[in-house]
Design a protein around this motif. Sequence first.
Motif, PDB file in Angstrom:
ATOM      1  N   LEU A 196      30.829 -22.520 -47.000  1.00 55.91           N
ATOM      2  CA  LEU A 196      31.259 -22.024 -48.295  1.00 55.91           C
ATOM      3  C   LEU A 196      31.495 -23.217 -49.208  1.00 55.91           C
ATOM      4  N   SER A 197      31.016 -23.127 -50.432  1.00 56.37           N
ATOM      5  CA  SER A 197      31.233 -24.185 -51.415  1.00 56.37           C
ATOM      6  C   SER A 197      31.952 -23.600 -52.621  1.00 56.37           C
ATOM      7  N   ALA A 198      32.860 -24.366 -53.188  1.00 53.14           N
ATOM      8  CA  ALA A 198      33.602 -23.914 -54.360  1.00 53.14           C
ATOM      9  C   ALA A 198      34.050 -25.128 -55.161  1.00 53.14           C
ATOM     10  N   THR A 199      34.362 -24.908 -56.418  1.00 56.61           N
ATOM     11  CA  THR A 199      35.013 -25.917 -57.248  1.00 56.61           C
ATOM     12  C   THR A 199      36.298 -25.294 -57.771  1.00 56.61           C
ATOM     13  N   LEU A 200      37.427 -25.892 -57.407  1.00 55.37           N
ATOM     14  CA  LEU A 200      38.735 -25.365 -57.790  1.00 55.37           C
ATOM     15  C   LEU A 200      39.473 -26.423 -58.600  1.00 55.37           C
ATOM     16  N   ARG A 201      39.751 -26.094 -59.837  1.00 57.17           N
ATOM     17  CA  ARG A 201      40.429 -27.023 -60.760  1.00 57.17           C
ATOM     18  C   ARG A 201      39.688 -28.353 -60.841  1.00 57.17           C
ATOM     19  N   GLY A 202      38.374 -28.265 -60.793  1.00 58.30           N
ATOM     20  CA  GLY A 202      37.530 -29.448 -60.910  1.00 58.30           C
ATOM     21  C   GLY A 202      37.320 -30.218 -59.621  1.00 58.30           C
ATOM     22  N   ILE A 203      37.890 -29.740 -58.501  1.00 60.15           N
ATOM     23  CA  ILE A 203      37.768 -30.432 -57.220  1.00 60.15           C
ATOM     24  C   ILE A 203      36.770 -29.687 -56.335  1.00 60.15           C
ATOM     25  N   PRO A 204      35.709 -30.351 -55.853  1.00 65.51           N
ATOM     26  CA  PRO A 204      34.764 -29.707 -54.944  1.00 65.51           C
ATOM     27  C   PRO A 204      35.422 -29.423 -53.589  1.00 65.51           C
ATOM     28  N   VAL A 205      35.242 -28.200 -53.105  1.00 64.06           N
ATOM     29  CA  VAL A 205      35.768 -27.780 -51.808  1.00 64.06           C
ATOM     30  C   VAL A 205      34.594 -27.300 -50.967  1.00 64.06           C
ATOM     31  N   PHE A 206      34.482 -27.839 -49.755  1.00 69.52           N
ATOM     32  CA  PHE A 206      33.384 -27.472 -48.869  1.00 69.52           C
ATOM     33  C   PHE A 206      33.951 -27.007 -47.530  1.00 69.52           C
ATOM     34  N   VAL A 207      33.723 -25.741 -47.218  1.00 73.08           N
ATOM     35  CA  VAL A 207      34.085 -25.202 -45.912  1.00 73.08           C
ATOM     36  C   VAL A 207      32.879 -25.398 -45.004  1.00 73.08           C
ATOM     37  N   GLY A 208      33.075 -26.140 -43.933  1.00 69.11           N
ATOM     38  CA  GLY A 208      31.973 -26.411 -43.022  1.00 69.11           C
ATOM     39  C   GLY A 208      31.720 -25.247 -42.082  1.00 69.11           C
ATOM     40  N   PRO A 209      30.495 -25.110 -41.618  1.00 63.91           N
ATOM     41  CA  PRO A 209      30.205 -24.116 -40.576  1.00 63.91           C
ATOM     42  C   PRO A 209      30.817 -24.553 -39.256  1.00 63.91           C
ATOM     43  N   LEU A 234      26.378 -32.404 -43.489  1.00 66.24           N
ATOM     44  CA  LEU A 234      26.315 -33.771 -43.988  1.00 66.24           C
ATOM     45  C   LEU A 234      26.780 -33.739 -45.439  1.00 66.24           C
ATOM     46  N   VAL A 235      27.897 -34.397 -45.697  1.00 74.10           N
ATOM     47  CA  VAL A 235      28.468 -34.434 -47.034  1.00 74.10           C
ATOM     48  C   VAL A 235      28.067 -35.749 -47.675  1.00 74.10           C
ATOM     49  N   HIS A 236      27.365 -35.671 -48.797  1.00 73.89           N
ATOM     50  CA  HIS A 236      26.866 -36.861 -49.478  1.00 73.89           C
ATOM     51  C   HIS A 236      27.679 -37.078 -50.756  1.00 73.89           C
ATOM     52  N   ALA A 243      27.037 -33.656 -52.759  1.00 72.58           N
ATOM     53  CA  ALA A 243      26.043 -32.709 -52.252  1.00 72.58           C
ATOM     54  C   ALA A 243      26.305 -32.482 -50.772  1.00 72.58           C
ATOM     55  N   VAL A 244      25.994 -31.286 -50.284  1.00 72.11           N
ATOM     56  CA  VAL A 244      26.215 -30.952 -48.880  1.00 72.11           C
ATOM     57  C   VAL A 244      24.955 -30.342 -48.296  1.00 72.11           C
ATOM     58  N   THR A 245      24.593 -30.798 -47.090  1.00 68.99           N
ATOM     59  CA  THR A 245      23.481 -30.236 -46.340  1.00 68.99           C
ATOM     60  C   THR A 245      24.015 -29.653 -45.045  1.00 68.99           C
ATOM     61  N   ASN A 246      23.784 -28.361 -44.818  1.00 75.26           N
ATOM     62  CA  ASN A 246      24.187 -27.719 -43.569  1.00 75.26           C
ATOM     63  C   ASN A 246      23.054 -27.829 -42.558  1.00 75.26           C
ATOM     64  N   VAL A 247      23.387 -28.258 -41.345  1.00 76.87           N
ATOM     65  CA  VAL A 247      22.393 -28.559 -40.320  1.00 76.87           C
ATOM     66  C   VAL A 247      22.658 -27.684 -39.098  1.00 76.87           C
TER      67      VAL A 247
END
Length: 262
Positions: A196-209, A234-236, A243-247
Amino acid sequence: MSRATGRLTVLHLSDVHAMSSGLLYDTVDGFARLRAVGAYLRDAGITPEAVVVTGDLVQRGNADAYPALREAFDELAEIAGVPVLTALGNHDEPDAARVLRGHEHTHYRVHIVDELRFVILDSSRGELGVDQRAWLRDVLRTPHGLGTVVAVHHAPLGSPLPTLAKAGLRDADDFLDAMAGSDVRAVLAGHFHHPLSATLRGIPVFVGPSLAYHQVMDAGPNRVSGHDLAMFSLVHLLPGGVAVTNVGLDSPAPIFSSVIST
């Protein structure tokens, strides 16, 4: 790190659910999947700045799995050539987890890797609490190098799955307040067993699988359904964003293979 492109890579794992013996749901070997991640790193030639594991390191009731898990993380750190930084989740046992590297004294802490700062938080109770949030606010008062990555098990928002819609961090608003105006470049989380990807109050949030099993979206309004699919991210960290790539760790049959000239 790719100095030429300015890209920094963080290997993000979550929800290992390792067992002290046997297989999770008679299927999943968390230790074997950690070894598979190491093999993937070798084969793909990935050179991350750090490996971050966002909680549920063991399955609930398997506190005696931590010593073997420490060895597995040490093996992964040796392959990756960088530290493995672990946060605790709701399945974890805080006292038993003190055998893990970095957890000897406190489960929330700062780890500096060159110009990146990693802030590891403890949401094993489903929330951070007043003391931990105050500590976080104090840490973030001073920027560091190329910025900060925050790791926490529970994301500061809910899942789109109806059954997990309220399963995010209980003190999410206060957590976001503590990060306001800081140099946080990304929040890495887990818990939902789906990306899951989100931007909350300008901060990127990435929930990993999850490395253990994947929650599908079509289980129904009153169900969760875990499927045998192991994944990581992979969080770049890029000069202008993230950017995030799910593998996936599965190996489908190849259709073609070509050499690309550069």
